[in-house]
Design a protein around this motif. Structure first.
Motif, short mmCIF file in Angstrom:
data_model
loop_
_atom_site.label_atom_id
_atom_site.label_comp_id
_atom_site.label_asym_id
_atom_site.label_seq_id
_atom_site.Cartn_x
_atom_site.Cartn_y
_atom_site.Cartn_z
N CYS A 3 -31.91 85.61 -14.27
CA CYS A 3 -31.20 85.97 -15.51
C CYS A 3 -31.95 87.13 -16.14
O CYS A 3 -32.71 87.82 -15.46
CB CYS A 3 -31.04 84.77 -16.43
SG CYS A 3 -32.58 84.05 -17.04
N LEU A 4 -31.76 87.33 -17.44
CA LEU A 4 -32.39 88.48 -18.09
C LEU A 4 -33.86 88.19 -18.44
O LEU A 4 -34.77 88.89 -18.00
CB LEU A 4 -31.57 88.85 -19.34
CG LEU A 4 -32.11 89.99 -20.20
CD1 LEU A 4 -32.20 91.29 -19.41
CD2 LEU A 4 -31.19 90.18 -21.42
N GLY A 5 -34.07 87.13 -19.23
CA GLY A 5 -35.42 86.88 -19.74
C GLY A 5 -36.23 85.89 -18.93
O GLY A 5 -37.44 85.76 -19.13
N ASN A 6 -35.56 85.13 -18.04
CA ASN A 6 -36.21 84.04 -17.28
C ASN A 6 -36.83 82.99 -18.21
O ASN A 6 -37.86 82.41 -17.91
CB ASN A 6 -37.25 84.58 -16.29
CG ASN A 6 -37.74 83.55 -15.26
OD1 ASN A 6 -38.85 83.64 -14.78
ND2 ASN A 6 -36.94 82.56 -14.93
N ILE A 7 -36.16 82.78 -19.36
CA ILE A 7 -36.64 81.69 -20.23
C ILE A 7 -35.54 80.70 -20.60
O ILE A 7 -35.86 79.60 -21.02
CB ILE A 7 -37.33 82.22 -21.51
CG1 ILE A 7 -36.43 83.17 -22.29
CG2 ILE A 7 -38.68 82.84 -21.18
CD1 ILE A 7 -36.95 83.48 -23.69
N CYS A 8 -34.26 81.07 -20.48
CA CYS A 8 -33.18 80.14 -20.88
C CYS A 8 -32.38 79.63 -19.69
O CYS A 8 -32.45 78.45 -19.35
CB CYS A 8 -32.23 80.82 -21.86
SG CYS A 8 -33.01 81.35 -23.41
N ARG A 9 -31.59 80.51 -19.04
CA ARG A 9 -30.66 80.06 -18.00
C ARG A 9 -31.33 79.82 -16.65
O ARG A 9 -31.18 78.74 -16.06
CB ARG A 9 -29.54 81.10 -17.82
CG ARG A 9 -28.62 81.21 -19.00
CD ARG A 9 -27.77 82.45 -18.94
NE ARG A 9 -28.56 83.66 -19.12
CZ ARG A 9 -28.09 84.90 -19.05
NH1 ARG A 9 -26.82 85.09 -18.76
NH2 ARG A 9 -28.87 85.93 -19.26
N TRP A 35 -40.01 91.04 -20.73
CA TRP A 35 -40.55 90.75 -22.07
C TRP A 35 -41.24 89.39 -22.15
O TRP A 35 -42.12 89.19 -22.96
CB TRP A 35 -39.45 90.77 -23.14
CG TRP A 35 -38.55 91.92 -23.04
CD1 TRP A 35 -38.82 93.20 -23.45
CD2 TRP A 35 -37.23 91.94 -22.46
NE1 TRP A 35 -37.75 94.00 -23.15
CE2 TRP A 35 -36.77 93.27 -22.57
CE3 TRP A 35 -36.41 90.97 -21.89
CZ2 TRP A 35 -35.51 93.64 -22.11
CZ3 TRP A 35 -35.16 91.34 -21.44
CH2 TRP A 35 -34.72 92.66 -21.55
N HIS A 36 -40.81 88.44 -21.36
CA HIS A 36 -41.32 87.06 -21.52
C HIS A 36 -42.25 86.62 -20.41
O HIS A 36 -42.56 85.43 -20.30
CB HIS A 36 -40.13 86.10 -21.64
CG HIS A 36 -39.28 86.39 -22.84
ND1 HIS A 36 -39.65 86.03 -24.11
CD2 HIS A 36 -38.10 87.05 -22.95
CE1 HIS A 36 -38.73 86.45 -24.96
NE2 HIS A 36 -37.78 87.07 -24.28
N ASP A 115 -25.08 83.49 -21.92
CA ASP A 115 -26.46 83.54 -22.41
C ASP A 115 -26.56 82.74 -23.71
O ASP A 115 -25.93 83.11 -24.71
CB ASP A 115 -26.83 85.01 -22.64
CG ASP A 115 -28.28 85.18 -23.03
OD1 ASP A 115 -28.96 84.17 -23.28
OD2 ASP A 115 -28.73 86.34 -23.07
N PRO A 116 -27.34 81.65 -23.72
CA PRO A 116 -27.40 80.82 -24.93
C PRO A 116 -28.49 81.24 -25.91
O PRO A 116 -28.70 80.60 -26.94
CB PRO A 116 -27.74 79.43 -24.35
CG PRO A 116 -28.65 79.76 -23.19
CD PRO A 116 -28.17 81.08 -22.63
N TYR A 117 -29.21 82.34 -25.61
CA TYR A 117 -30.43 82.70 -26.36
C TYR A 117 -30.19 82.77 -27.87
O TYR A 117 -30.99 82.28 -28.65
CB TYR A 117 -30.96 84.03 -25.83
CG TYR A 117 -32.29 84.46 -26.40
CD1 TYR A 117 -33.44 83.69 -26.21
CD2 TYR A 117 -32.42 85.66 -27.10
CE1 TYR A 117 -34.67 84.10 -26.71
CE2 TYR A 117 -33.65 86.08 -27.59
CZ TYR A 117 -34.76 85.31 -27.41
OH TYR A 117 -35.99 85.71 -27.89
N TYR A 118 -29.08 83.37 -28.27
CA TYR A 118 -28.79 83.47 -29.70
C TYR A 118 -27.88 82.34 -30.18
O TYR A 118 -27.33 82.40 -31.28
CB TYR A 118 -28.16 84.84 -30.03
CG TYR A 118 -29.13 85.98 -29.81
CD1 TYR A 118 -30.20 86.18 -30.69
CD2 TYR A 118 -29.00 86.83 -28.71
CE1 TYR A 118 -31.11 87.20 -30.48
CE2 TYR A 118 -29.91 87.86 -28.49
CZ TYR A 118 -30.96 88.04 -29.38
OH TYR A 118 -31.86 89.05 -29.17
P1 4NP Z 1 -32.07 84.27 -20.46
O1 4NP Z 1 -31.88 84.47 -22.05
O2 4NP Z 1 -31.72 85.62 -19.83
O3 4NP Z 1 -31.08 83.20 -20.10
O4 4NP Z 1 -33.51 83.89 -20.27
C1 4NP Z 1 -32.48 85.50 -22.77
C2 4NP Z 1 -33.80 85.37 -23.13
C3 4NP Z 1 -34.39 86.38 -23.87
C4 4NP Z 1 -33.67 87.48 -24.23
C5 4NP Z 1 -32.35 87.60 -23.86
C6 4NP Z 1 -31.76 86.61 -23.12
N1 4NP Z 1 -34.28 88.50 -25.01
O5 4NP Z 1 -33.58 89.44 -25.42
O6 4NP Z 1 -35.50 88.43 -25.27
#
Ligand code: 4NP
Length: 144
Positions: A3-9, A35-36, A115-118
């Motif tokens: 995914c994008l951040g490798n912290i949620c999905r 970033w993470h 993306d559930p981040y927000y």
């Molecule tokens: P992920 O979610 O791609 O499912 O891990 C996100 C985590 C962080 C960010 C965006 C999406 N971010 O913008 O930091």
């Protein structure tokens, strides 16, 4: 699982599929963004998984680097942007053939894992359910 951040999905996708396939296959996850890197998954992903009996708290975010094409047979993108970014990173046609949109491979429909981040905890629950259903489909499809 990418995914994008490798912290949620993707940490959820890694944890859920690894739990189902056990030691038969290695599942891992990474982010197209850096970033993470080194962080634990988002607290909400950890909590949702824990409530369903899966511990993802030991995972640490890593940035997707092209050597992962050599180490894994299938590279799953959680959404179309992740997919496009992975295609850019592919070095060979063989790499490109490994990249699949996760829910398309599972359900035959090119949908993203949202993306559930927000979002809210309910969005994380919904992502867990979606990935849980999708990984059941993939296990049937590939008889992992
Ligand atoms: P992920 O979610 O791609 O499912 O891990 C996100 C985590 C962080 C960010 C965006 C999406 N971010 O913008 O930091």
């Amino acid at each position: 699982m990418v995914c994008l951040g490798n912290i949620c999905r993707s940490p959820l996708a890694e944890g859920i599929l690894q739990d189902k396939v056990g030691s038969k296959h290695l599942v891992c996850s990474a982010g197209t963004g850096d970033w993470h890197v080194g962080e634990q998954p988002d607290r909400r992903s950890v909590d949702v998984a824990k409530r369903r009996g899966i511990d993802i708290s030991d995972q640490r975010a890593q940035h997707f680097t092209p050597h992962l094409f050599d180490e894994f047979d299938i590279i799953y993108a959680m959404d179309q942007t992740n997919y496009n970014d992975l295609v850019e990173l592919a070095k060979t046609d063989e790499d490109r053939k490994k990249i699949k949109l996760f829910l398309e491979d599972a359900f035959g429909e090119p949908q993203p894992v949202p993306d559930p981040y927000y979002g809210t905890i309910a969005d994380f629950e919904a992502v867990f359910d979606l990935i849980d259903d999708a990984t059941d489909q993939l296990i049937t499809k590939y008889t992992f």
